[in-house]
Design an enzyme around this catalytic site. Sequence first.
Site, PDB file in Angstrom:
ATOM      1  N   ARG A 124       8.345  -0.650   6.565  1.00  0.00           N
ATOM      2  CA  ARG A 124       8.195  -1.879   7.341  1.00  0.00           C
ATOM      3  C   ARG A 124       8.928  -1.837   8.681  1.00  0.00           C
ATOM      4  O   ARG A 124       8.674  -2.678   9.557  1.00  0.00           O
ATOM      5  CB  ARG A 124       8.634  -3.060   6.481  1.00  0.00           C
ATOM      6  N   TYR A 148       4.044  10.343  -2.608  1.00  0.00           N
ATOM      7  CA  TYR A 148       5.025   9.300  -2.841  1.00  0.00           C
ATOM      8  C   TYR A 148       6.343   9.929  -3.311  1.00  0.00           C
ATOM      9  O   TYR A 148       6.593  10.102  -4.495  1.00  0.00           O
ATOM     10  CB  TYR A 148       4.532   8.295  -3.878  1.00  0.00           C
ATOM     11  N   LEU A 171      -0.164  -7.180  -1.567  1.00  0.00           N
ATOM     12  CA  LEU A 171       0.815  -8.196  -1.156  1.00  0.00           C
ATOM     13  C   LEU A 171       1.324  -7.938   0.264  1.00  0.00           C
ATOM     14  O   LEU A 171       2.342  -8.495   0.679  1.00  0.00           O
ATOM     15  CB  LEU A 171       1.982  -8.228  -2.146  1.00  0.00           C
ATOM     16  N   ASP A 213      -1.273   3.593 -10.305  1.00  0.00           N
ATOM     17  CA  ASP A 213      -1.739   4.366  -9.164  1.00  0.00           C
ATOM     18  C   ASP A 213      -0.560   5.051  -8.488  1.00  0.00           C
ATOM     19  O   ASP A 213       0.459   4.422  -8.187  1.00  0.00           O
ATOM     20  CB  ASP A 213      -2.445   3.460  -8.154  1.00  0.00           C
ATOM     21  N   GLY A 251       2.396  -3.504  -5.909  1.00  0.00           N
ATOM     22  CA  GLY A 251       3.518  -2.592  -5.763  1.00  0.00           C
ATOM     23  C   GLY A 251       4.809  -3.196  -6.299  1.00  0.00           C
ATOM     24  O   GLY A 251       5.139  -4.336  -5.991  1.00  0.00           O
TER      25      GLY A 251
END
Length: 328
Positions: free
Chosen positions: A229, A57, A208, A52, A281
């Site tokens: 993050r 990206y 995850l 995917d 990922g």
Amino acid sequence: MQTISWGQTGIHSSRIGLGTWAIGGWMWGGTDEAESIATIHKALDQGINLIDTAPAYGEGRSEEIIGKALAIDGLRSKALIATKAGLSFKPGESRPYRDSSPARLQQELDESLRRLKTDVIDLYQIHWPDPRTPIEETARALEAMHQAGKIRAIGVSNFSLEQMDIFRSAAPLVAAQPPYNLFEREIEADVLPYAKQHDLVLLCYGALCRGLLTGRMHADTRFDGDDLRNIDPKFQAPHFAAYLAAVEELKQLARTRLDTTVLGLAVRWILAQGPTIALWGARRPDQLDPVGDIEASPLDAETLQAIDAILQRHVPEPVAPSFMAPPL
């Protein structure tokens, strides 16, 4: 590797897919092409046949790397490519904007086919709904691509039930892609039952939870550069400590009850929820080492209740993934 069928398309994919946002580098602190290609090859070796990606990206970088990886030794025939459209970048801006107009979608399709070095995309998805373009127009544009043989199946990502209903009135919808993991369960109230009702396969991204559920993070973990993050509230005080505490207790549950890791528990939990695919990922081959240890058998009721109790104890008000939505 357990497989799942995509509606009436005749397509069958592995129930674990390789998520390649990090391979694109954008919002993940950069990328290494050779290591990324090795990761894709490792995924195929592990029985993962679904990859995917999206033009967003790394502004096409992820697609380019996948194209190079699958051009080696005829590997394209062994992989299913799921990519997306509907997000674009303006020069000099780091955040994408939404554009699912038919003209833009056609341009994106041509660019994706070139970068991926293929003549057909197995699953073409609208990345985010575009409020400026009627959903029916977008759906009809993808159906024309399907009829022309450029795409094999149609999907949407981050769509509401109402938006999927409108889309399905104009084009056959095979898949939806929502965020879903042990810590982000909003779709259980709407998208998950909808998928079961309408025979949609769910490509669950963030399986995850951006690394939280690998069990490798600790209170001193820091993230470099533009890493996503750094803006995810789950990785900021006071939430981070609560999530880490939940992971520690989930680790113990996974080990004592199932003889597995918290990562194995997290993926197995997703696979137990219905017509689901867990998007794993990775951008280094070693991050895929645990794939072979994942069991797909259902979790018993007592284990599910124990998981829910841990989550309620540590994160009674979980942080939603809405921070990832691009501007309207």
